[in-house]
Design an enzyme around this catalytic site. Structure first.
Site: not given
Length: 145
Positions: A78-80
């Site tokens: 989850q790069f967010t």
């Protein structure tokens, strides 16, 4: 490296109609990487996650680790987690590692967890995923290294 740990009674990841990972009792790990992450962060996070004592013992105290209860891990990229929304209305993701750096880190993290005996299921890096979980407690922890 940032990991959002959620203690769950079950969790599942789907990409379209396909289930890529499913667990019962354990942790759903939402995992993000930044540009400077490397082996030191991966090793530290592996030991931290596997050593967390957040499952109840016979006296209902958070005193047991994942391995003590036969739990599993569902690891989802989850790069967010590196989104910065301090300015404006649209988050900046400049601190998130690019895929060419993040994919090997993600794969190595999963391999380290498995090498230490953990049962690990995963999402699919870079895919649009549906993540379903039942948060147990709820118990949610933010880990960063």
């Amino acid at each position: 490296m940032r990991v959002l740990v959620q203690r769950v009674s079950r969790g599942e990841v789907r990409v379209g109609d396909r289930v890529t990972g499913r667990i019962g009792r354990g942790f759903v790990l939402l995992v993000g990487f930044t540009h400077t992450d490397g082996d030191a962060e991966l090793e530290w996070m592996t030991e931290k996650v596997l050593g967390l004592r957040v499952f109840s013992d016979a006296d209902d105290k958070m005193n047991l680790a994942l391995g003590d209860v036969g739990g599993a891990l569902l690891v989802v990229s989850q790069f967010t987690l590196y989104g910065d929304a301090r300015k404006g209305k649209r988050p900046s993701f400049i601190d998130a590692a690019r895929p060419e750096h993040a994919v090997p880190l993600y794969e190595r993290f999963v391999a380290l967890l498995r090498a230490r005996g953990a049962l690990v299921e995963t999402g699919e890096f870079g895919a649009m995923m549906d993540v379903e979980l039942v948060n147990d407690g709820p118990v949610t922890l933010w880990l960063e290294r």
